[in-house]
Design a protein around this motif. Structure first.
Motif, PDB file in Angstrom:
ATOM      1  N   GLY A  49      23.627  -8.662  -9.648  1.00  9.68           N
ATOM      2  CA  GLY A  49      24.312  -9.336 -10.756  1.00  9.68           C
ATOM      3  C   GLY A  49      23.328  -9.841 -11.794  1.00  9.68           C
ATOM      4  N   GLY A  98      43.733  -7.322 -14.222  1.00  8.73           N
ATOM      5  CA  GLY A  98      42.608  -7.018 -15.108  1.00  8.73           C
ATOM      6  C   GLY A  98      41.277  -7.003 -14.394  1.00  8.73           C
ATOM      7  N   LEU A 100      38.949  -5.961 -10.994  1.00 12.64           N
ATOM      8  CA  LEU A 100      38.876  -4.987  -9.891  1.00 12.64           C
ATOM      9  C   LEU A 100      37.886  -5.395  -8.804  1.00 12.64           C
ATOM     10  N   HIS A 101      37.257  -6.555  -8.942  1.00 14.53           N
ATOM     11  CA  HIS A 101      36.277  -6.997  -7.944  1.00 14.53           C
ATOM     12  C   HIS A 101      36.991  -7.418  -6.663  1.00 14.53           C
ATOM     13  N   ASP A 102      36.579  -6.854  -5.539  1.00 14.81           N
ATOM     14  CA  ASP A 102      37.280  -7.247  -4.311  1.00 14.81           C
ATOM     15  C   ASP A 102      36.380  -7.551  -3.116  1.00 14.81           C
ATOM     16  N   SER A 146      41.625 -14.520  -6.570  1.00 14.54           N
ATOM     17  CA  SER A 146      40.220 -14.281  -6.821  1.00 14.54           C
ATOM     18  C   SER A 146      40.055 -13.738  -8.234  1.00 14.54           C
ATOM     19  N   THR A 150      35.262 -13.899 -16.484  1.00 17.79           N
ATOM     20  CA  THR A 150      35.737 -15.063 -17.237  1.00 17.79           C
ATOM     21  C   THR A 150      37.024 -14.709 -17.986  1.00 17.79           C
TER      22      THR A 150
HETATM   23  C1  B12 Z   1      29.716  -5.628  -7.453  1.00 20.55           C
HETATM   24  C2  B12 Z   1      30.097  -5.964  -8.871  1.00 20.55           C
HETATM   25  C3  B12 Z   1      30.932  -5.064  -9.540  1.00 20.55           C
HETATM   26  C4  B12 Z   1      31.570  -3.850  -8.875  1.00 20.55           C
HETATM   27  C5  B12 Z   1      32.818  -4.345  -8.079  1.00 20.55           C
HETATM   28  C6  B12 Z   1      33.061  -3.541  -6.816  1.00 20.55           C
HETATM   29  C7  B12 Z   1      34.131  -4.183  -5.970  1.00 20.55           C
HETATM   30  N1  B12 Z   1      34.847  -3.353  -5.264  1.00 20.55           N
HETATM   31  O1  B12 Z   1      34.327  -5.387  -5.921  1.00 20.55           O
HETATM   32  C8  B12 Z   1      31.931  -2.970 -10.114  1.00 20.55           C
HETATM   33  C9  B12 Z   1      30.780  -2.029 -10.375  1.00 20.55           C
HETATM   34  C10 B12 Z   1      33.219  -2.152  -9.981  1.00 20.55           C
HETATM   35  C11 B12 Z   1      31.978  -4.019 -11.218  1.00 20.55           C
HETATM   36  C12 B12 Z   1      32.616  -3.807 -12.420  1.00 20.55           C
HETATM   37  C13 B12 Z   1      32.552  -4.680 -13.497  1.00 20.55           C
HETATM   38  N2  B12 Z   1      31.837  -5.816 -13.572  1.00 20.55           N
HETATM   39 CO1  B12 Z   1      31.016  -6.642 -12.027  1.00 20.55          CO
HETATM   40  N3  B12 Z   1      29.918  -7.422 -10.755  1.00 20.55           N
HETATM   41  C14 B12 Z   1      29.619  -7.154  -9.502  1.00 20.55           C
HETATM   42  C15 B12 Z   1      28.589  -8.189  -8.951  1.00 20.55           C
HETATM   43  C16 B12 Z   1      27.192  -7.557  -9.002  1.00 20.55           C
HETATM   44  C17 B12 Z   1      28.825  -8.704  -7.555  1.00 20.55           C
HETATM   45  C18 B12 Z   1      30.204  -9.288  -7.275  1.00 20.55           C
HETATM   46  C19 B12 Z   1      30.342  -9.522  -5.796  1.00 20.55           C
HETATM   47  O2  B12 Z   1      30.964  -8.731  -5.089  1.00 20.55           O
HETATM   48  N4  B12 Z   1      29.650 -10.561  -5.288  1.00 20.55           N
HETATM   49  C20 B12 Z   1      29.539 -10.837  -3.858  1.00 20.55           C
HETATM   50  C21 B12 Z   1      30.763 -11.581  -3.379  1.00 20.55           C
HETATM   51  C22 B12 Z   1      30.648 -11.835  -1.862  1.00 20.55           C
HETATM   52  O3  B12 Z   1      30.808 -12.815  -4.056  1.00 20.55           O
HETATM   53  P1  B12 Z   1      32.104 -13.346  -4.822  1.00 20.55           P
HETATM   54  O4  B12 Z   1      32.888 -12.211  -5.340  1.00 20.55           O
HETATM   55  O5  B12 Z   1      31.693 -14.421  -5.733  1.00 20.55           O
HETATM   56  O6  B12 Z   1      32.990 -13.962  -3.635  1.00 20.55           O
HETATM   57  C23 B12 Z   1      32.652 -15.112  -2.896  1.00 20.55           C
HETATM   58  C24 B12 Z   1      33.131 -16.424  -3.531  1.00 20.55           C
HETATM   59  O7  B12 Z   1      33.247 -16.360  -4.929  1.00 20.55           O
HETATM   60  C25 B12 Z   1      34.416 -16.752  -2.833  1.00 20.55           C
HETATM   61  N5  B12 Z   1      35.672 -16.162  -3.283  1.00 20.55           N
HETATM   62  C26 B12 Z   1      35.899 -14.979  -3.883  1.00 20.55           C
HETATM   63  N6  B12 Z   1      37.203 -14.777  -4.069  1.00 20.55           N
HETATM   64  C27 B12 Z   1      37.839 -15.846  -3.575  1.00 20.55           C
HETATM   65  C28 B12 Z   1      39.205 -16.165  -3.514  1.00 20.55           C
HETATM   66  C29 B12 Z   1      39.603 -17.362  -2.965  1.00 20.55           C
HETATM   67  C30 B12 Z   1      41.059 -17.675  -2.883  1.00 20.55           C
HETATM   68  C31 B12 Z   1      38.624 -18.285  -2.503  1.00 20.55           C
HETATM   69  C32 B12 Z   1      39.065 -19.590  -1.975  1.00 20.55           C
HETATM   70  C33 B12 Z   1      37.265 -17.972  -2.559  1.00 20.55           C
HETATM   71  C34 B12 Z   1      36.880 -16.754  -3.080  1.00 20.55           C
HETATM   72  O8  B12 Z   1      34.166 -16.298  -1.531  1.00 20.55           O
HETATM   73  C35 B12 Z   1      33.464 -15.046  -1.597  1.00 20.55           C
HETATM   74  C36 B12 Z   1      32.696 -14.808  -0.339  1.00 20.55           C
HETATM   75  O9  B12 Z   1      31.604 -15.678  -0.180  1.00 20.55           O
HETATM   76  C37 B12 Z   1      28.776  -9.362  -9.973  1.00 20.55           C
HETATM   77  C38 B12 Z   1      27.592 -10.313 -10.122  1.00 20.55           C
HETATM   78  C39 B12 Z   1      27.790 -11.588  -9.317  1.00 20.55           C
HETATM   79  N7  B12 Z   1      26.726 -12.103  -8.795  1.00 20.55           N
HETATM   80  O10 B12 Z   1      28.877 -12.103  -9.165  1.00 20.55           O
HETATM   81  C40 B12 Z   1      29.149  -8.604 -11.243  1.00 20.55           C
HETATM   82  C41 B12 Z   1      29.974  -9.308 -12.375  1.00 20.55           C
HETATM   83  C42 B12 Z   1      31.089 -10.138 -11.752  1.00 20.55           C
HETATM   84  N8  B12 Z   1      30.557  -8.160 -13.082  1.00 20.55           N
HETATM   85  C43 B12 Z   1      30.554  -8.344 -14.360  1.00 20.55           C
HETATM   86  C44 B12 Z   1      31.049  -7.398 -15.300  1.00 20.55           C
HETATM   87  C45 B12 Z   1      30.821  -7.720 -16.767  1.00 20.55           C
HETATM   88  C46 B12 Z   1      31.715  -6.223 -14.885  1.00 20.55           C
HETATM   89  C47 B12 Z   1      32.343  -5.156 -15.775  1.00 20.55           C
HETATM   90  C48 B12 Z   1      33.139  -5.690 -16.985  1.00 20.55           C
HETATM   91  C49 B12 Z   1      31.201  -4.202 -16.214  1.00 20.55           C
HETATM   92  C50 B12 Z   1      31.604  -3.101 -17.172  1.00 20.55           C
HETATM   93  N9  B12 Z   1      31.051  -3.206 -18.373  1.00 20.55           N
HETATM   94  O11 B12 Z   1      32.377  -2.226 -16.835  1.00 20.55           O
HETATM   95  C51 B12 Z   1      33.266  -4.392 -14.787  1.00 20.55           C
HETATM   96  C52 B12 Z   1      34.699  -4.992 -14.752  1.00 20.55           C
HETATM   97  C53 B12 Z   1      35.655  -4.190 -13.930  1.00 20.55           C
HETATM   98  C54 B12 Z   1      36.969  -4.949 -13.737  1.00 20.55           C
HETATM   99  N10 B12 Z   1      37.952  -4.732 -14.587  1.00 20.55           N
HETATM  100  O12 B12 Z   1      37.055  -5.765 -12.848  1.00 20.55           O
HETATM  101  C55 B12 Z   1      29.972  -9.692 -14.749  1.00 20.55           C
HETATM  102  C56 B12 Z   1      31.063 -10.698 -15.170  1.00 20.55           C
HETATM  103  C57 B12 Z   1      30.644 -11.509 -16.378  1.00 20.55           C
HETATM  104  C58 B12 Z   1      31.684 -12.514 -16.766  1.00 20.55           C
HETATM  105  N11 B12 Z   1      31.211 -13.703 -17.051  1.00 20.55           N
HETATM  106  O13 B12 Z   1      32.859 -12.302 -16.814  1.00 20.55           O
HETATM  107  C59 B12 Z   1      29.144 -10.071 -13.499  1.00 20.55           C
HETATM  108  C60 B12 Z   1      29.038 -11.587 -13.254  1.00 20.55           C
HETATM  109  C61 B12 Z   1      27.722  -9.467 -13.671  1.00 20.55           C
HETATM  110  C62 B12 Z   1      26.864 -10.183 -14.728  1.00 20.55           C
HETATM  111  N12 B12 Z   1      25.928 -10.988 -14.294  1.00 20.55           N
HETATM  112  O14 B12 Z   1      27.086 -10.021 -15.872  1.00 20.55           O
HETATM  113  N13 B12 Z   1      31.306  -5.120 -10.878  1.00 20.55           N
END
Ligand code: B12
Length: 210
Positions: A49, A98, A100-102, A146, A150
């Protein structure tokens, strides 16, 4: 380099084979499944990220990293499976419209299921009316949402408004999460809880239902 670091690096490289191999080695060595996820796999994605934001990595590489991470999670998942526990309650959960992150959502599901919750997974890109219909159909105690973008966070508020409108709000607890989400945001939109990781998410749900 520690095994955890090696694992994180394999995720960053998007090397599924290597991720699986190191994960298996760590499991065989008796490392805790949860530690493998939190200190290895997630660390890798966090770094991805950061590099993406800095323009050093692009979407295809981010996708490969996500795929590699999933390879590791698949190996760990069977070890997290719950034993014959009484159900702690039903949770309906999805990634909002909107978005697709899962990966994070799926980890939350894994943790909740291993703690005895019955989880209904609505998947990704879930529109407001699908959340509402699922609440009517499954009568859950908790609705989880989830959002990783933003731009999609406001959909969470729309779901809460719709629950209100359908007189369903008081029947469920609403919990939210995802990297850009915060406790403040949860308070602002009238959610019942926010959690920053899957373990806290599960604990929070248990507390909310007591
Ligand atoms: C992997 C990833 C992708 C993958 C997703 C694959 C998949 N199947 O999920 C792909 C390549 C598809 C992708 C696409 C995009 N992405 Co992306 N992605 C990421 C990345 C690197 C990691 C996300 C992740 O999985 N983290 C690991 C998990 C374990 O953490 P988490 O999701 O935060 O979940 C934890 C907690 O948040 C919490 N939690 C999560 N959900 C829930 C729900 C509940 C109810 C509760 C209580 C807790 C909870 O518990 C989880 C477990 O510990 C992030 C960077 C980041 N560090 O977040 C960018 C990021 C989220 N992506 C970003 C962007 C910009 C995009 C795209 C727009 C890129 C593009 N130009 O196409 C597209 C959007 C697609 C769409 N419409 O959704 C940006 C978002 C910026 C913003 N401020 O909005 C990020 C932050 C990267 C960056 N630094 O710029 N992405």
């Amino acid at each position: 380099m520690s095994k955890y670091q090696e694992l994180a690096n394999a995720v960053i490289k998007g090397d599924t084979q290597q991720v699986k191999q190191i994960t298996q080695q760590m499991l065989d060595a008796g490392e805790q499944p949860l530690a493998i996820i939190n200190e290895g796999l997630i660390q890798g994605l966090n770094e991805v990220g950061i590099r993406f934001k800095e323009g050093e990595m692009f979407v295809p590489e981010m996708m490969m990293a996500a795929q590699a991470m999933k390879g590791g999670v698949e190996l760990v998942k069977p070890l997290m499976a719950g034993t014959d526990m009484p159900t702690a309650g039903t949770v309906v959960i999805g990634t909002v419209k909107g978005d697709l992150h899962d990966i994070g959502k799926n980890l939350v599901i894994m943790m909740m299921e291993s703690s005895g919750f019955n989880v209904v997974d609505l998947g990704v890109d879930v529109p407001v009316d699908k959340f509402i219909q699922a609440v009517k159909d499954h009568k859950p105690q908790v609705v989880g949402m989830s959002a990783l973008l933003t731009t999609t966070m406001p959909v969470m508020k729309e779901v809460i408004n719709a629950l209100d409108k359908e007189n369903l709000r008081s029947a469920v607890k609403v919990v939210i999460g995802g990297a850009p989400v915060s406790k403040e945001y949860a308070d602002e939109i009238g959610a019942d809880g926010y959690a920053g990781d899957a373990v806290v998410a599960t604990e929070m749900c248990k507390q909310l239902l007591n």
